[in-house]
Design a protein around this motif. Structure first.
Motif, PDB file in Angstrom:
ATOM      1  N   GLU A   1       0.834  -1.204   0.000  1.00  0.00           N
ATOM      2  CA  GLU A   1       0.000   0.000   0.000  1.00  0.00           C
ATOM      3  C   GLU A   1       0.864   1.247   0.000  1.00  0.00           C
ATOM      4  OE1 GLU A   1      -2.020   3.436   1.675  1.00  0.00           O
ATOM      5  OE2 GLU A   1      -0.508   2.244   2.752  1.00  0.00           O
ATOM      6  N   GLN A   2       1.932   1.236   0.795  1.00  0.00           N
ATOM      7  CA  GLN A   2       2.824   2.387   0.831  1.00  0.00           C
ATOM      8  C   GLN A   2       3.535   2.592  -0.505  1.00  0.00           C
ATOM      9  OE1 GLN A   2       5.057   1.330   4.532  1.00  0.00           O
ATOM     10  NE2 GLN A   2       4.579   3.443   5.114  1.00  0.00           N
ATOM     11  N   ALA A   3       3.783   1.491  -1.210  1.00  0.00           N
ATOM     12  CA  ALA A   3       4.438   1.578  -2.522  1.00  0.00           C
ATOM     13  C   ALA A   3       3.431   1.806  -3.645  1.00  0.00           C
ATOM     14  CB  ALA A   3       5.226   0.297  -2.787  1.00  0.00           C
TER      15      ALA A   3
ATOM     16  N   PHE B   1      11.714  -2.184   1.742  1.00  0.00           N
ATOM     17  CA  PHE B   1      13.083  -1.927   1.294  1.00  0.00           C
ATOM     18  C   PHE B   1      13.342  -2.583  -0.062  1.00  0.00           C
ATOM     19  CE2 PHE B   1      14.665  -1.760   5.986  1.00  0.00           C
ATOM     20  CZ  PHE B   1      13.971  -0.576   6.160  1.00  0.00           C
ATOM     21  N   ALA B   2      12.807  -3.797  -0.230  1.00  0.00           N
ATOM     22  CA  ALA B   2      13.039  -4.525  -1.484  1.00  0.00           C
ATOM     23  C   ALA B   2      12.378  -3.824  -2.667  1.00  0.00           C
ATOM     24  CB  ALA B   2      12.519  -5.947  -1.366  1.00  0.00           C
ATOM     25  N   ILE B   3      11.229  -3.184  -2.404  1.00  0.00           N
ATOM     26  CA  ILE B   3      10.488  -2.545  -3.500  1.00  0.00           C
ATOM     27  C   ILE B   3      11.067  -1.179  -3.829  1.00  0.00           C
ATOM     28  CG2 ILE B   3       8.260  -1.617  -4.226  1.00  0.00           C
ATOM     29  CD1 ILE B   3       6.924  -3.732  -2.515  1.00  0.00           C
ATOM     30  N   VAL B   4      11.277  -0.358  -2.805  1.00  0.00           N
ATOM     31  CA  VAL B   4      11.650   1.041  -3.058  1.00  0.00           C
ATOM     32  C   VAL B   4      13.083   1.356  -2.687  1.00  0.00           C
ATOM     33  CG1 VAL B   4       9.269   1.754  -2.773  1.00  0.00           C
ATOM     34  CG2 VAL B   4      10.808   1.875  -0.816  1.00  0.00           C
ATOM     35  N   GLY B   5      13.730   0.447  -1.929  1.00  0.00           N
ATOM     36  CA  GLY B   5      15.125   0.629  -1.585  1.00  0.00           C
ATOM     37  C   GLY B   5      15.379   1.865  -0.771  1.00  0.00           C
TER      38      GLY B   5
ATOM     39  N   VAL C   1      16.334  -3.830  -8.303  1.00  0.00           N
ATOM     40  CA  VAL C   1      15.746  -4.611  -7.227  1.00  0.00           C
ATOM     41  C   VAL C   1      16.700  -4.591  -6.037  1.00  0.00           C
ATOM     42  CG1 VAL C   1      14.867  -6.857  -6.540  1.00  0.00           C
ATOM     43  CG2 VAL C   1      14.567  -6.065  -8.893  1.00  0.00           C
ATOM     44  N   HIS C   2      16.190  -4.252  -4.892  1.00  0.00           N
ATOM     45  CA  HIS C   2      17.029  -4.107  -3.706  1.00  0.00           C
ATOM     46  C   HIS C   2      16.874  -5.354  -2.826  1.00  0.00           C
ATOM     47  CE1 HIS C   2      17.366   0.153  -4.817  1.00  0.00           C
ATOM     48  NE2 HIS C   2      16.066   0.093  -5.052  1.00  0.00           N
ATOM     49  N   VAL C   3      17.837  -6.249  -2.920  1.00  0.00           N
ATOM     50  CA  VAL C   3      17.732  -7.494  -2.155  1.00  0.00           C
ATOM     51  C   VAL C   3      18.842  -7.648  -1.114  1.00  0.00           C
ATOM     52  CG1 VAL C   3      16.528  -8.729  -3.994  1.00  0.00           C
ATOM     53  CG2 VAL C   3      19.025  -8.760  -3.930  1.00  0.00           C
TER      54      VAL C   3
ATOM     55  N   ALA D   1       4.866  -8.352  -4.525  1.00  0.00           N
ATOM     56  CA  ALA D   1       5.969  -7.469  -4.137  1.00  0.00           C
ATOM     57  C   ALA D   1       7.174  -7.678  -5.045  1.00  0.00           C
ATOM     58  CB  ALA D   1       6.351  -7.727  -2.678  1.00  0.00           C
ATOM     59  N   GLY D   2       7.456  -8.928  -5.384  1.00  0.00           N
ATOM     60  CA  GLY D   2       8.574  -9.216  -6.274  1.00  0.00           C
ATOM     61  C   GLY D   2       8.364  -8.626  -7.654  1.00  0.00           C
ATOM     62  N   ILE D   3       7.149  -8.740  -8.171  1.00  0.00           N
ATOM     63  CA  ILE D   3       6.838  -8.164  -9.484  1.00  0.00           C
ATOM     64  C   ILE D   3       6.984  -6.648  -9.446  1.00  0.00           C
ATOM     65  CG2 ILE D   3       4.988  -7.786 -11.151  1.00  0.00           C
ATOM     66  CD1 ILE D   3       3.932 -10.595 -10.383  1.00  0.00           C
ATOM     67  N   ALA D   4       6.486  -6.044  -8.349  1.00  0.00           N
ATOM     68  CA  ALA D   4       6.593  -4.589  -8.209  1.00  0.00           C
ATOM     69  C   ALA D   4       8.051  -4.153  -8.156  1.00  0.00           C
ATOM     70  CB  ALA D   4       5.854  -4.134  -6.956  1.00  0.00           C
ATOM     71  N   ALA D   5       8.878  -4.937  -7.477  1.00  0.00           N
ATOM     72  CA  ALA D   5      10.295  -4.598  -7.376  1.00  0.00           C
ATOM     73  C   ALA D   5      10.980  -4.692  -8.731  1.00  0.00           C
ATOM     74  CB  ALA D   5      10.977  -5.517  -6.362  1.00  0.00           C
TER      75      ALA D   5
END
Length: 266
Positions: A59-61, A262-266, A134-136, A124-128
């Motif tokens: 939701e935040q992303a 973090f993974a989505i928006v880093g 991608v921030h992993v 979430a993975g698709i969004a990233a």
């Protein structure tokens, strides 16, 4: 002084009234049924804790569709998750609450939660991937580090408080891991990713001693709480385990939220 975390907003009135009314109905049904809450039930709830956290991060992303976003915002997402889990528990009743089986209450809760969690993390993975890079790395550091801290701390705890280990089992372990993940992911976000702490009380601790102290205090508090609740869990298993579930959720939920965000928006 601000007491509530930043980002906590009430949804539009129709959403709020609807989710509150449904929540009250679920509470009433569960109160009448009084299902047994076991250590196995607490562990089975773990995937659902990650579902609520993941939905809030999505939701935040701005990944969640606008019509559904109010149900995924904080704090409403916690009621949303409760409604779904509560309905599942109400349907499956009190089936073999101390066993993990396909048709037992813990088994059904675990399986359904895992399936939904996989869906949330897939989104979430698709969004990233759609918002590279991608921030992993740092989210991975937080997860692996939390697991290592939990393992080491649990072995030490077992040496001094074997009774607590026996009584709380996986539920106690989940409490420690949840708060280790919350603490370490917060530290990673502050130190390396430029995020800020949303919870005022946590920010006070960080201001006083830095992120290192924050992580240590979070883990130590989790261990101490598990130890203090041992007698309560033994004497009042359902109430004690329910309290362990709540304490685990307030650690694991924010920790998973941090990792996904973090993974989505880093």
């Amino acid at each position: 002084m601000q007491l509530l975390p930043e980002g906590f907003v009430l949804p539009p009135l129709p959403y709020l009234v609807g989710i509150v009314l449904v929540s009250l109905v679920i509470v009433g049904v569960l109160y009448r049924q009084t299902p047994r809450i076991t250590k196995q039930t607490v562990v089975a709830l773990a995937p659902w804790m990650t579902v609520g956290a993941g939905l809030y991060a999505l939701e935040q992303a701005t990944v969640v569709p606008a019509v559904l976003a109010p149900f995924a915002s904080a704090p409403t997402v916690y009621l949303t998750t409760f409604v779904v889990v509560g309905a599942i528990v109400a349907v499956v009743g009190d089936r073999q609450p101390a066993r993990f089986a396909i048709d037992s209450t813990p088994g059904v809760v675990l399986i359904t939660g895992t399936v939904v969690a996989i869906g949330v993390f897939a989104v979430a993975g698709i969004a990233a991937v759609q918002s590279p890079p991608v921030h992993v790395f740092w989210p991975g550091v937080a997860v692996v580090g939390a697991a290592a801290i939990t393992g080491g701390g649990w072995l030490l705890f077992r040496s001094f408080f074997p009774t607590a280990i026996e009584e709380t089992g996986g539920a106690g372990l989940l409490v420690v891991f949840g708060h280790a993940l919350d603490g370490l992911s917060t530290a990673v976000g502050l130190a390396f990713l430029g995020f800020g702490e949303q919870t005022p009380l946590s920010q006070l601790l960080i201001d006083a001693g830095g992120v290192g102290l924050f992580v240590v205090v979070k883990v130590l508090l989790a261990v101490v709480i598990v130890g203090l609740l041992t007698d309560y869990v033994r004497e009042e298993p359902s109430e004690g385990n329910l309290l362990l579930a709540a304490i685990a959720a307030v650690g694991l939920g924010p920790g998973v939220h941090n990792v996904v965000l973090f993974a989505i928006v880093g």
